[in-house]
Design a protein around this motif. Structure first.
Motif, mmCIF file in Angstrom:
data_model
loop_
_atom_site.group_PDB
_atom_site.id
_atom_site.type_symbol
_atom_site.label_atom_id
_atom_site.label_comp_id
_atom_site.label_asym_id
_atom_site.label_seq_id
_atom_site.Cartn_x
_atom_site.Cartn_y
_atom_site.Cartn_z
ATOM 1 N N LEU A 112 0.855 -1.293 0.136
ATOM 2 C CA LEU A 112 0.043 0.038 0.094
ATOM 3 C C LEU A 112 0.778 1.438 -0.034
ATOM 4 O O LEU A 112 0.355 2.389 -0.082
ATOM 5 N N ARG A 113 2.144 1.297 0.430
ATOM 6 C CA ARG A 113 2.940 2.067 0.320
ATOM 7 C C ARG A 113 3.680 2.692 -0.688
ATOM 8 O O ARG A 113 4.522 3.762 -0.779
ATOM 9 N N ILE A 114 3.479 1.938 -1.978
ATOM 10 C CA ILE A 114 4.114 2.405 -3.188
ATOM 11 C C ILE A 114 3.509 3.187 -4.077
ATOM 12 O O ILE A 114 2.301 2.908 -4.315
ATOM 13 N N ARG A 115 4.254 4.118 -4.557
ATOM 14 C CA ARG A 115 3.875 5.126 -5.584
ATOM 15 C C ARG A 115 3.483 4.338 -6.740
ATOM 16 O O ARG A 115 3.984 3.513 -7.384
ATOM 17 N N SER A 116 2.362 4.874 -7.382
ATOM 18 C CA SER A 116 1.804 4.507 -8.863
ATOM 19 C C SER A 116 3.114 4.506 -9.781
ATOM 20 O O SER A 116 2.985 3.737 -10.696
ATOM 21 N N ASP A 117 3.908 5.509 -9.642
ATOM 22 C CA ASP A 117 4.995 5.747 -10.654
ATOM 23 C C ASP A 117 6.074 4.811 -10.555
ATOM 24 O O ASP A 117 7.192 4.422 -11.305
ATOM 25 N N TYR A 118 6.020 3.707 -9.553
ATOM 26 C CA TYR A 118 6.813 2.513 -9.193
ATOM 27 C C TYR A 118 6.205 1.261 -9.651
ATOM 28 O O TYR A 118 6.878 0.145 -9.249
ATOM 29 N N TRP A 119 5.092 1.212 -10.249
ATOM 30 C CA TRP A 119 4.354 0.112 -10.561
ATOM 31 C C TRP A 119 4.316 0.051 -12.126
ATOM 32 O O TRP A 119 4.716 0.764 -12.972
ATOM 33 N N GLY A 120 3.991 -1.069 -12.902
ATOM 34 C CA GLY A 120 4.086 -1.543 -14.254
ATOM 35 C C GLY A 120 2.414 -1.545 -14.416
ATOM 36 O O GLY A 120 1.677 -0.985 -13.630
ATOM 37 N N GLN A 121 2.214 -1.823 -15.848
ATOM 38 C CA GLN A 121 0.884 -1.646 -16.120
ATOM 39 C C GLN A 121 -0.056 -2.839 -15.718
ATOM 40 O O GLN A 121 -1.293 -2.890 -16.041
ATOM 41 N N GLY A 122 0.590 -3.648 -15.295
ATOM 42 C CA GLY A 122 -0.236 -5.023 -14.963
ATOM 43 C C GLY A 122 -0.262 -6.218 -16.012
ATOM 44 O O GLY A 122 -0.221 -5.673 -17.176
ATOM 45 N N THR A 123 -0.579 -7.167 -15.477
ATOM 46 C CA THR A 123 -0.772 -8.400 -16.469
ATOM 47 C C THR A 123 -2.035 -9.175 -15.840
ATOM 48 O O THR A 123 -2.062 -9.472 -14.742
ATOM 49 N N GLN A 124 -3.073 -9.550 -16.678
ATOM 50 C CA GLN A 124 -4.006 -10.168 -16.105
ATOM 51 C C GLN A 124 -3.840 -11.719 -16.229
ATOM 52 O O GLN A 124 -3.336 -12.421 -16.853
ATOM 53 N N VAL A 125 -4.287 -12.142 -14.996
ATOM 54 C CA VAL A 125 -4.210 -13.924 -14.949
ATOM 55 C C VAL A 125 -5.736 -14.211 -14.492
ATOM 56 O O VAL A 125 -6.337 -13.641 -13.833
ATOM 57 N N THR A 126 -6.201 -15.177 -15.449
ATOM 58 C CA THR A 126 -7.566 -15.647 -15.227
ATOM 59 C C THR A 126 -7.424 -17.352 -15.004
ATOM 60 O O THR A 126 -6.864 -17.725 -15.642
ATOM 61 N N VAL A 127 -8.098 -17.597 -14.058
ATOM 62 C CA VAL A 127 -7.920 -19.081 -13.508
ATOM 63 C C VAL A 127 -9.473 -19.400 -13.736
ATOM 64 O O VAL A 127 -10.230 -19.102 -13.051
ATOM 65 N N SER A 128 -9.815 -20.554 -14.737
ATOM 66 C CA SER A 128 -11.043 -20.987 -14.897
ATOM 67 C C SER A 128 -11.113 -22.452 -14.062
ATOM 68 O O SER A 128 -10.172 -23.084 -13.747
ATOM 69 N N SER A 129 -12.342 -22.522 -13.498
ATOM 70 C CA SER A 129 -12.804 -23.508 -12.648
ATOM 71 C C SER A 129 -13.107 -24.801 -13.508
ATOM 72 O O SER A 129 -13.254 -24.772 -14.746
#
Length: 129
Positions: A112-129
């Motif tokens: 929670l303490r990390i500034r947004s300019d220190y993140w990436g754009q994210g990658t989607q993980v989807t796990v199907s049941s």
């Protein structure tokens, strides 16, 4: 300037595996906390794993302990998250982040303490049941 790019997400069946990669530049791993966190729709951000760059000490959320492994390859400036035995509740966008501190790294609520300019754009993980 910190630059982070995640990759490796995708669609996988329950029980499957994925390895996320985080190409990172602009900082020295040894001086940072290396973080993976995730966010699912309608849910709060959740810290998944954190590694102290200086000594490689790794921490995991209880929900992923024993299934996920964080690692770093300093020569390649890359952080990995190996995810095994995936469950539908692991479905989320996964983000890699660099925590510049101050120390101690990987303490409570590190995600929670990390500034947004220190993140990436994210990658989607989807796990199907």
């Amino acid at each position: 300037e910190v630059h982070i790019v995640e990759s490796g997400g995708g669609l996988v069946q329950t029980g499957g595996s994925l390895r996320l990669s985080c190409a990172a530049s602009g900082f020295a791993f040894a001086d940072y906390g290396l973080v993976w966190f995730r966010q699912a729709p309608g849910k709060e951000r959740e810290g998944v794993s954190c590694m102290r760059g200086r000594d490689g000490t790794a921490y995991y959320a209880d929900s992923v302990k024993g299934r996920f492994t964080i690692s770093a390859d300093n020569a390649k400036d890359t952080v990995y998250l190996q995810m095994n035995s995936l469950k539908p509740e692991d479905t989320a966008v996964y983000y890699c982040a660099a925590d510049p501190g101050p120390p101690p790294f990987c303490s409570d609520n590190y995600h929670l303490r990390i500034r947004s300019d220190y993140w990436g754009q994210g990658t989607q993980v989807t796990v199907s049941s």
